[in-house]
Design a protein around this motif. Structure first.
Motif, PDB file in Angstrom:
ATOM      1  N   SER A   1       0.798  -1.233   0.000  1.00 24.07           N
ATOM      2  CA  SER A   1       0.000   0.000   0.000  1.00 24.07           C
ATOM      3  C   SER A   1       0.831   1.284   0.000  1.00 24.07           C
ATOM      4  O   SER A   1       0.285   2.374   0.084  1.00 24.07           O
ATOM      5  CB  SER A   1      -0.974  -0.015   1.180  1.00 24.07           C
TER       6      SER A   1
ATOM      7  N   VAL B   1      -4.869   4.081   2.982  1.00 27.54           N
ATOM      8  CA  VAL B   1      -5.195   3.043   3.960  1.00 27.54           C
ATOM      9  C   VAL B   1      -5.817   3.673   5.205  1.00 27.54           C
ATOM     10  O   VAL B   1      -5.318   4.668   5.733  1.00 27.54           O
ATOM     11  CB  VAL B   1      -3.924   2.260   4.375  1.00 27.54           C
TER      12      VAL B   1
ATOM     13  N   GLU C   1      -6.650  -2.164   4.658  1.00 30.69           N
ATOM     14  CA  GLU C   1      -5.619  -3.067   4.119  1.00 30.69           C
ATOM     15  C   GLU C   1      -6.251  -4.360   3.635  1.00 30.69           C
ATOM     16  O   GLU C   1      -5.865  -4.915   2.607  1.00 30.69           O
ATOM     17  CB  GLU C   1      -4.575  -3.401   5.211  1.00 30.69           C
TER      18      GLU C   1
END
Ligand code: FBU
Ligand code: ZN
Length: 267
Positions: A100, A149, A220
């Motif tokens: 991410s 995120v 996530e």
């Protein structure tokens, strides 16, 4: 010809071989250098306005390059801001990375986000359908939403729940629980806009890009679900040299803005 993709063998740096427009001067994505952005009173005077029909989100498909929700354009509209005429929603999809710390297509002052959502619209004032519109410089508009995120995104969760049924390329399924594209947009509507292209082959230079400034949160776990899609058909062996054909990354690196104007609306 070997199908384009995101691996070393068929990825963004090879696309221009089969799709010469990919080497053009009006390509997307770009890095948004916020110092270059000019604020434009004409944008401020015509607020961006959209109307979507959640019941019109029809099917979700694994395109081999990611997931895509196809929409019945009727009843939708996007007007205002930099746009002339009315644009209708055709589909929405997402781009992400193998972790991410990357995954968005546009970057902001060199910063990548975890993913990027694209809502693709076509100019229904001038063209008959999306396919025709894609061949004209004012044919398409894509609303881009940067994803970072954070908390689980309830609206995107409706997409995530369908991913197991489209695990392989070409698989599609009905979207039974209506997904409201409007609920995936950020609260503040400030944006950057510039003239660019499709970020996938054939990379048509027909997109007015509108990228919202405020990122939206996704978890996530939700990003991990995106990466569980496979880029090959069920029953076939994996053509891409991606780790067992998982679509772990499907973003195009940024191209030069060149002499294009970058405008902004709102702080
Ligand atoms: N990634 S993108 O939004 O430029 C895009 C637009 C489009 F019309 C079709 C695609 F497959 C991808
Ligand atoms: Zn896209």
């Amino acid at each position: 010809a070997a199908e384009w993709g995101y691996t070393k063998r068929n990825g963004p740096f090879t696309w221009a071989k089969n799709y010469p427009t990919a080497a053009g001067i009006r390509q997307s994505p770009v890095d948004i250098d916020t110092a270059l952005a000019t604020s434009d009173s004409s944008l401020e005077s015509k607020p961006l306005r959209w109307k979507y029909v959640p019941q019109n989100t029809r099917t979700i498909v694994n395109s081999g390059h990611g997931w895509r929700v196809d929409v019945d354009s009727e009843g939708s509209e996007l007007v205002g801001g930099p746009l002339e005429g009315t644009y209708k929603l055709q589909q929405f999809h997402c781009h992400w990375g193998s972790s991410s710390d990357k995954g968005s297509e546009h970057t902001v002052d060199g910063q990548s986000y975890a993913a990027e959502l694209h809502l693709v619209h076509w100019n229904s004032s001038k063209y008959a359908d999306c396919g025709e519109a894609a061949d004209y410089p004012d044919g398409l508009t894509v609303l881009g939403v940067l994803l970072k995120v954070g908390a689980k995104n309830p609206e995107l969760q409706k997409v995530i729940d369908l991913i197991p049924s489209i695990s392989h390329r070409g698989e599609k399924t009905e979207v039974k629980e209506a997904i409201d594209p409007a609920k995936m947009l950020p609260k503040t509507l400030s944006y950057w806009t510039y003239l660019g292209s499709l970020t996938v082959p054939p990379c048509n230079e027909s997109v007015t890009w509108i990228l919202f400034k405020e990122p939206v949160e996704v978890s996530e776990e939700q990003l991990a679900a995106f990466r569980s899609l496979r880029c090959y058909k069920r029953g076939e062996e994996c053509p891409c040299d991606e780790v067992d054909g998982l679509l772990i990354s499907n973003y195009r690196p940024t191209l030069p803005l060149g002499t294009r104007e970058l405008r902004e609306c709102g702080s």
